[in-house]
Motif scaffolding. Sequence first.
Motif, PDB file in Angstrom:
ATOM      1  N   ASN A 105       0.793  -1.233   0.000  1.00 28.93           N
ATOM      2  CA  ASN A 105       0.000   0.000   0.000  1.00 28.93           C
ATOM      3  C   ASN A 105       0.825   1.282   0.000  1.00 28.93           C
ATOM      4  O   ASN A 105       0.299   2.338  -0.329  1.00 28.93           O
ATOM      5  CB  ASN A 105      -0.944   0.031   1.208  1.00 28.93           C
ATOM      6  CG  ASN A 105      -2.153  -0.841   1.005  1.00 28.93           C
ATOM      7  OD1 ASN A 105      -2.514  -1.176  -0.124  1.00 28.93           O
ATOM      8  ND2 ASN A 105      -2.783  -1.245   2.092  1.00 28.93           N
ATOM      9  N   ASP A 106       2.087   1.223   0.374  1.00 27.18           N
ATOM     10  CA  ASP A 106       2.912   2.422   0.479  1.00 27.18           C
ATOM     11  C   ASP A 106       3.629   2.681  -0.851  1.00 27.18           C
ATOM     12  O   ASP A 106       4.513   1.914  -1.235  1.00 27.18           O
ATOM     13  CB  ASP A 106       3.934   2.240   1.600  1.00 27.18           C
ATOM     14  CG  ASP A 106       4.782   3.461   1.849  1.00 27.18           C
ATOM     15  OD1 ASP A 106       5.195   4.131   0.876  1.00 27.18           O
ATOM     16  OD2 ASP A 106       5.054   3.748   3.025  1.00 27.18           O
ATOM     17  N   PRO A 107       3.262   3.751  -1.572  1.00 26.88           N
ATOM     18  CA  PRO A 107       3.856   4.005  -2.888  1.00 26.88           C
ATOM     19  C   PRO A 107       5.386   4.121  -2.873  1.00 26.88           C
ATOM     20  O   PRO A 107       6.056   3.594  -3.756  1.00 26.88           O
ATOM     21  CB  PRO A 107       3.219   5.326  -3.336  1.00 26.88           C
ATOM     22  CG  PRO A 107       1.946   5.410  -2.563  1.00 26.88           C
ATOM     23  CD  PRO A 107       2.222   4.734  -1.249  1.00 26.88           C
ATOM     24  N   MET A 108       5.940   4.795  -1.897  1.00 23.56           N
ATOM     25  CA  MET A 108       7.401   4.952  -1.817  1.00 23.56           C
ATOM     26  C   MET A 108       8.074   3.603  -1.559  1.00 23.56           C
ATOM     27  O   MET A 108       9.088   3.282  -2.170  1.00 23.56           O
ATOM     28  CB  MET A 108       7.767   5.949  -0.713  1.00 23.56           C
ATOM     29  CG  MET A 108       7.302   7.350  -0.977  1.00 23.56           C
ATOM     30  SD  MET A 108       8.315   8.237  -2.152  1.00 23.56           S
ATOM     31  CE  MET A 108       9.659   8.717  -1.103  1.00 23.56           C
ATOM     32  N   GLU A 109       7.495   2.824  -0.656  1.00 24.88           N
ATOM     33  CA  GLU A 109       8.054   1.505  -0.360  1.00 24.88           C
ATOM     34  C   GLU A 109       7.923   0.579  -1.570  1.00 24.88           C
ATOM     35  O   GLU A 109       8.849  -0.160  -1.895  1.00 24.88           O
ATOM     36  CB  GLU A 109       7.353   0.897   0.854  1.00 24.88           C
ATOM     37  CG  GLU A 109       7.957  -0.422   1.289  1.00 24.88           C
ATOM     38  CD  GLU A 109       7.302  -0.965   2.535  1.00 24.88           C
ATOM     39  OE1 GLU A 109       6.998  -2.177   2.553  1.00 24.88           O
ATOM     40  OE2 GLU A 109       7.097  -0.199   3.494  1.00 24.88           O
ATOM     41  N   ASN A 110       6.779   0.617  -2.240  1.00 20.01           N
ATOM     42  CA  ASN A 110       6.584  -0.206  -3.443  1.00 20.01           C
ATOM     43  C   ASN A 110       7.630   0.121  -4.506  1.00 20.01           C
ATOM     44  O   ASN A 110       8.176  -0.768  -5.147  1.00 20.01           O
ATOM     45  CB  ASN A 110       5.183  -0.008  -4.023  1.00 20.01           C
ATOM     46  CG  ASN A 110       4.114  -0.705  -3.224  1.00 20.01           C
ATOM     47  OD1 ASN A 110       4.388  -1.404  -2.269  1.00 20.01           O
ATOM     48  ND2 ASN A 110       2.874  -0.506  -3.620  1.00 20.01           N
ATOM     49  N   GLU A 111       7.896   1.405  -4.699  1.00 21.00           N
ATOM     50  CA  GLU A 111       8.883   1.825  -5.690  1.00 21.00           C
ATOM     51  C   GLU A 111      10.271   1.290  -5.324  1.00 21.00           C
ATOM     52  O   GLU A 111      11.008   0.792  -6.178  1.00 21.00           O
ATOM     53  CB  GLU A 111       8.910   3.347  -5.785  1.00 21.00           C
ATOM     54  CG  GLU A 111       9.861   3.864  -6.832  1.00 21.00           C
ATOM     55  CD  GLU A 111       9.901   5.385  -6.909  1.00 21.00           C
ATOM     56  OE1 GLU A 111      10.718   5.889  -7.677  1.00 21.00           O
ATOM     57  OE2 GLU A 111       9.132   6.052  -6.193  1.00 21.00           O
TER      58      GLU A 111
END
Length: 110
Positions: free
Chosen positions: A38-44
């Motif tokens: 769910n976390d965009p920065m972590e996913n990236e």
Amino acid sequence: MSGSVNGPITREMLAKYHINRAFIGALGITLEKGLSGNDPMENELLQYIVERAGEVIAVVDGSKFGRTGLASFARIDQLNCVVTDDSAPPEMIETLREAGTEVLVAPVER
């Protein structure tokens, strides 16, 4: 207070290292969407790590199977191995194995 770093500075820092083996957790795993969170920065950041790693090992308990997060960061074909517990759906485990992904299942004492 958190002692973690995230975003472009982290990619820049990781670019200096060879990632032989990455152990990755996820909010969810599906055959269609792969690993997601769910976390965009972590996913990236996780997507960057998966792309650079020589071997990718997903560590997800049985409750993560069939769930999806906001965005995917790794396809199933990018995973070398999935480590899970015996509550994971047997049909998904079998499909992963048939696709060439090693699956290790740990028994859980109940």
